[in-house]
Design a protein around this motif. Sequence first.
Motif, PDB file in Angstrom:
ATOM      1  N   MET A 129       0.787  -1.376   0.127  1.00  0.00           N
ATOM      2  CA  MET A 129       0.028  -0.173   0.013  1.00  0.00           C
ATOM      3  C   MET A 129       0.909   1.190  -0.065  1.00  0.00           C
ATOM      4  SD  MET A 129      -2.883   1.140   2.744  1.00  0.00           S
ATOM      5  CE  MET A 129      -3.955  -0.772   2.367  1.00  0.00           C
ATOM      6  N   ASN A 130       0.480   2.252  -0.749  1.00  0.00           N
ATOM      7  CA  ASN A 130       1.395   3.625  -0.865  1.00  0.00           C
ATOM      8  C   ASN A 130       1.376   4.149   0.630  1.00  0.00           C
ATOM      9  OD1 ASN A 130       1.848   6.396  -1.187  1.00  0.00           O
ATOM     10  ND2 ASN A 130       1.066   6.154  -3.269  1.00  0.00           N
ATOM     11  N   ASN A 131       2.609   4.622   0.935  1.00  0.00           N
ATOM     12  CA  ASN A 131       2.946   5.221   2.430  1.00  0.00           C
ATOM     13  C   ASN A 131       2.528   6.519   2.571  1.00  0.00           C
ATOM     14  OD1 ASN A 131       4.508   3.123   3.076  1.00  0.00           O
ATOM     15  ND2 ASN A 131       6.059   3.842   2.035  1.00  0.00           N
ATOM     16  N   GLU A 132       1.891   6.982   1.346  1.00  0.00           N
ATOM     17  CA  GLU A 132       1.155   8.588   1.830  1.00  0.00           C
ATOM     18  C   GLU A 132      -0.281   8.249   2.249  1.00  0.00           C
ATOM     19  OE1 GLU A 132       1.251   9.920  -2.132  1.00  0.00           O
ATOM     20  OE2 GLU A 132       3.215  11.135  -1.863  1.00  0.00           O
ATOM     21  N   PRO A 133      -0.815   9.123   3.170  1.00  0.00           N
ATOM     22  CA  PRO A 133      -1.847   8.913   3.583  1.00  0.00           C
ATOM     23  C   PRO A 133      -3.031   8.985   2.683  1.00  0.00           C
ATOM     24  CG  PRO A 133      -0.542  10.478   5.046  1.00  0.00           C
ATOM     25  CD  PRO A 133       0.047  10.378   3.930  1.00  0.00           C
ATOM     26  N   LEU A 134      -3.936   8.072   2.928  1.00  0.00           N
ATOM     27  CA  LEU A 134      -5.247   7.883   1.906  1.00  0.00           C
ATOM     28  C   LEU A 134      -5.815   9.502   1.545  1.00  0.00           C
ATOM     29  CD1 LEU A 134      -7.194   6.311   0.003  1.00  0.00           C
ATOM     30  CD2 LEU A 134      -8.460   6.212   2.102  1.00  0.00           C
ATOM     31  N   ALA A 135      -5.855  10.167   2.530  1.00  0.00           N
ATOM     32  CA  ALA A 135      -6.364  11.380   2.451  1.00  0.00           C
ATOM     33  C   ALA A 135      -5.797  12.495   1.578  1.00  0.00           C
ATOM     34  CB  ALA A 135      -6.830  12.231   3.880  1.00  0.00           C
ATOM     35  N   PHE A 136      -4.511  12.199   1.812  1.00  0.00           N
ATOM     36  CA  PHE A 136      -3.522  13.105   0.819  1.00  0.00           C
ATOM     37  C   PHE A 136      -3.706  12.708  -0.573  1.00  0.00           C
ATOM     38  CE2 PHE A 136       0.709  13.686  -1.236  1.00  0.00           C
ATOM     39  CZ  PHE A 136       0.784  14.993  -1.030  1.00  0.00           C
ATOM     40  N   ARG A 137      -3.629  11.253  -0.780  1.00  0.00           N
ATOM     41  CA  ARG A 137      -3.681  10.585  -2.066  1.00  0.00           C
ATOM     42  C   ARG A 137      -4.907  11.113  -2.951  1.00  0.00           C
ATOM     43  NH1 ARG A 137      -2.577   5.963   0.744  1.00  0.00           N
ATOM     44  NH2 ARG A 137      -4.097   4.676  -0.631  1.00  0.00           N
ATOM     45  N   MET A 138      -6.015  10.969  -2.134  1.00  0.00           N
ATOM     46  CA  MET A 138      -7.242  11.241  -2.572  1.00  0.00           C
ATOM     47  C   MET A 138      -7.751  12.559  -2.909  1.00  0.00           C
ATOM     48  SD  MET A 138      -8.405   8.369  -3.608  1.00  0.00           S
ATOM     49  CE  MET A 138     -10.107   9.056  -4.183  1.00  0.00           C
ATOM     50  N   ARG A 139      -6.794  13.713  -2.688  1.00  0.00           N
ATOM     51  CA  ARG A 139      -6.955  15.230  -2.771  1.00  0.00           C
ATOM     52  C   ARG A 139      -7.381  15.338  -4.340  1.00  0.00           C
ATOM     53  NH1 ARG A 139      -2.238  18.118   0.203  1.00  0.00           N
ATOM     54  NH2 ARG A 139      -3.348  18.233   2.267  1.00  0.00           N
ATOM     55  N   PRO A 140      -8.409  16.228  -4.493  1.00  0.00           N
ATOM     56  CA  PRO A 140      -8.865  16.157  -6.205  1.00  0.00           C
ATOM     57  C   PRO A 140      -7.869  16.896  -6.899  1.00  0.00           C
ATOM     58  CG  PRO A 140      -9.967  17.833  -4.374  1.00  0.00           C
ATOM     59  CD  PRO A 140      -9.249  16.750  -3.586  1.00  0.00           C
TER      60      PRO A 140
ATOM     61  N   LYS B 260     -10.379  22.895   2.321  1.00  0.00           N
ATOM     62  CA  LYS B 260      -9.708  24.077   2.058  1.00  0.00           C
ATOM     63  C   LYS B 260      -8.490  23.917   1.202  1.00  0.00           C
ATOM     64  CE  LYS B 260      -9.155  25.666   6.113  1.00  0.00           C
ATOM     65  NZ  LYS B 260     -10.045  24.629   6.993  1.00  0.00           N
ATOM     66  N   THR B 261      -7.667  22.937   1.845  1.00  0.00           N
ATOM     67  CA  THR B 261      -6.320  22.610   0.983  1.00  0.00           C
ATOM     68  C   THR B 261      -6.829  21.846  -0.303  1.00  0.00           C
ATOM     69  OG1 THR B 261      -5.103  22.550   3.243  1.00  0.00           O
ATOM     70  CG2 THR B 261      -3.889  21.411   1.210  1.00  0.00           C
ATOM     71  N   SER B 262      -7.821  20.998  -0.212  1.00  0.00           N
ATOM     72  CA  SER B 262      -8.009  20.271  -1.484  1.00  0.00           C
ATOM     73  C   SER B 262      -8.691  21.118  -2.680  1.00  0.00           C
ATOM     74  CB  SER B 262      -9.119  19.421  -1.083  1.00  0.00           C
ATOM     75  OG  SER B 262      -8.781  18.349  -0.231  1.00  0.00           O
ATOM     76  N   LEU B 263      -9.322  22.054  -1.941  1.00  0.00           N
ATOM     77  CA  LEU B 263      -9.686  23.210  -3.107  1.00  0.00           C
ATOM     78  C   LEU B 263      -8.715  23.886  -3.778  1.00  0.00           C
ATOM     79  CD1 LEU B 263     -11.974  24.756  -4.628  1.00  0.00           C
ATOM     80  CD2 LEU B 263     -12.349  26.321  -2.512  1.00  0.00           C
ATOM     81  N   ALA B 264      -7.721  24.415  -3.088  1.00  0.00           N
ATOM     82  CA  ALA B 264      -6.426  25.073  -3.517  1.00  0.00           C
ATOM     83  C   ALA B 264      -5.729  24.024  -4.438  1.00  0.00           C
ATOM     84  CB  ALA B 264      -5.697  25.492  -2.445  1.00  0.00           C
ATOM     85  N   TYR B 265      -5.532  23.007  -3.991  1.00  0.00           N
ATOM     86  CA  TYR B 265      -4.866  21.836  -5.244  1.00  0.00           C
ATOM     87  C   TYR B 265      -5.550  21.601  -6.482  1.00  0.00           C
ATOM     88  CZ  TYR B 265      -0.949  20.628  -1.803  1.00  0.00           C
ATOM     89  OH  TYR B 265       0.321  20.742  -1.323  1.00  0.00           O
ATOM     90  N   ALA B 266      -6.970  21.855  -6.232  1.00  0.00           N
ATOM     91  CA  ALA B 266      -7.764  21.257  -7.210  1.00  0.00           C
ATOM     92  C   ALA B 266      -7.729  22.750  -8.316  1.00  0.00           C
ATOM     93  CB  ALA B 266      -9.195  21.057  -6.803  1.00  0.00           C
ATOM     94  N   ILE B 267      -7.524  23.861  -7.613  1.00  0.00           N
ATOM     95  CA  ILE B 267      -7.686  25.034  -8.559  1.00  0.00           C
ATOM     96  C   ILE B 267      -6.260  25.115  -9.116  1.00  0.00           C
ATOM     97  CG2 ILE B 267      -7.479  27.582  -8.362  1.00  0.00           C
ATOM     98  CD1 ILE B 267      -9.534  27.428  -6.117  1.00  0.00           C
ATOM     99  N   ALA B 268      -5.283  24.750  -8.487  1.00  0.00           N
ATOM    100  CA  ALA B 268      -3.777  24.724  -9.009  1.00  0.00           C
ATOM    101  C   ALA B 268      -3.808  23.546 -10.247  1.00  0.00           C
ATOM    102  CB  ALA B 268      -2.976  24.282  -8.202  1.00  0.00           C
ATOM    103  N   GLY B 269      -4.389  22.403 -10.023  1.00  0.00           N
ATOM    104  CA  GLY B 269      -4.568  21.363 -11.290  1.00  0.00           C
ATOM    105  C   GLY B 269      -5.321  21.978 -12.382  1.00  0.00           C
TER     106      GLY B 269
END
Length: 427
Positions: free
Chosen positions: A1-12, A53-62
């Motif tokens: 399993m990926n070592n990164e937390p699931l919440a991090f991997r599933m960021r939009p 909040k963080t997910s939204l920022a990353y999604a906007i960047a993507g």
Amino acid sequence: MNNEPLAFRMRPKTIDEIAGQQHIIGKETALYQMIKNGHVPSMLLYGDPGIGKTSLAYAIAGTSRLPFIALNATVSGKKDVEQVVSEARISGKVLLFLDEIHRFNKLQQDTLLPHVESGAIVLIGATTENPFHDVNPAIRSRCGEILQLKRLETEDINALIHRALQDEDRGLGKLTIEMTDEQVERISEGVNGDARKALTLLESLISASDEEDGKIQVEDWLIDNLIGRIGLVGDKKGSHHYNLLSALQKSVRGSDVNAAIYYLANLLETGDLIAVTRRLLVMAYEDIGLAAPEVGPHVLAATDAAIRLGMPEARIPLANAVIEMCLSSKSNSAYKAIDAASRAIHEGNAGDIPLHLRDAHYSGAEQLGHVGYLYPHDTPIGSFGGWVDQQYLPDKIAHIEFYEPVIAGEEKKIASIYKRLKEFRNK
């Protein structure tokens, strides 16, 4: 399993993958259309932890494909900000996500703000604290959008969990996991709208579940056990705490017992017993007041008992106090009267104390004109006691009435006496 937390991997990765927040980033919003058309405005994202909040920022960047840098204001220094500025000069434009933006210091601001103002740096700031209280005005003025995110609905969390279970690249899709829709719903309902907690709980659940013949079987008792350990939102110093205090008072004022008890329970879980007892005592006199004057002493006794008992027993007298206040007659007349008097003073609407009310307990007082006071006890009036018609307010404001009775509960009696005395005075 990926070592990164699931919440991090599933960021939009794009704004089309955002769960919830349709009032901000739904396809019918101006922000969605702007970002899709290549324009990203500077903005502040405000809301509780874990709601995106963080997910939204990353999604906007993507979606925008702008060069993206993420910093945390609690650990970043001037050198980090200067690197962002340098990157902006090279790339032409940079999207900076600054978490905990309310902790941004003046030195960082002075370095960064001119470039935000020029548009070379697009700033997305995130904070759990009210930006109108805790974010520097210089930053607020350069962010055209202040967006308050909402807690995710149960169906949003459901969709997020199902996506994580099915996604083979970033999620758990390569595992054979046996979970019912009812179990997914139980997780969604137990995390109070917090997406990060939902995914963290899901990952812990899978790790703790037994595997047999290549299948992971999720048990109900394990879900209940993990949900009981995920903790509550907020702390006793943040905006959420003050929102809970406000909600408690407004629920009591609105006579909603169930809502008031719910918010009391939330507040007691944060552990700030002093703040809760203080607010309850204020409410007894601000919102119940003269309509039920016995409530003040009752609440004082309950809050004193709570402080002596400590938690968890403190919840019992406080629950008694809250229910009594909810179902008591209510009046804010005393609170409004003192505020009206204070307002008059601050507005300069005051005057000299009448001579007959001034201190006369010294030789020479008569020479100064401090005479003429009539002693009310010398003039009985019915069963009321003593009363005499004389002026007490300064001449300039003698016509003003600060107190306006509320005809409720025990104040009805006070109001009738007040009215009768006015009639005597007018005669």
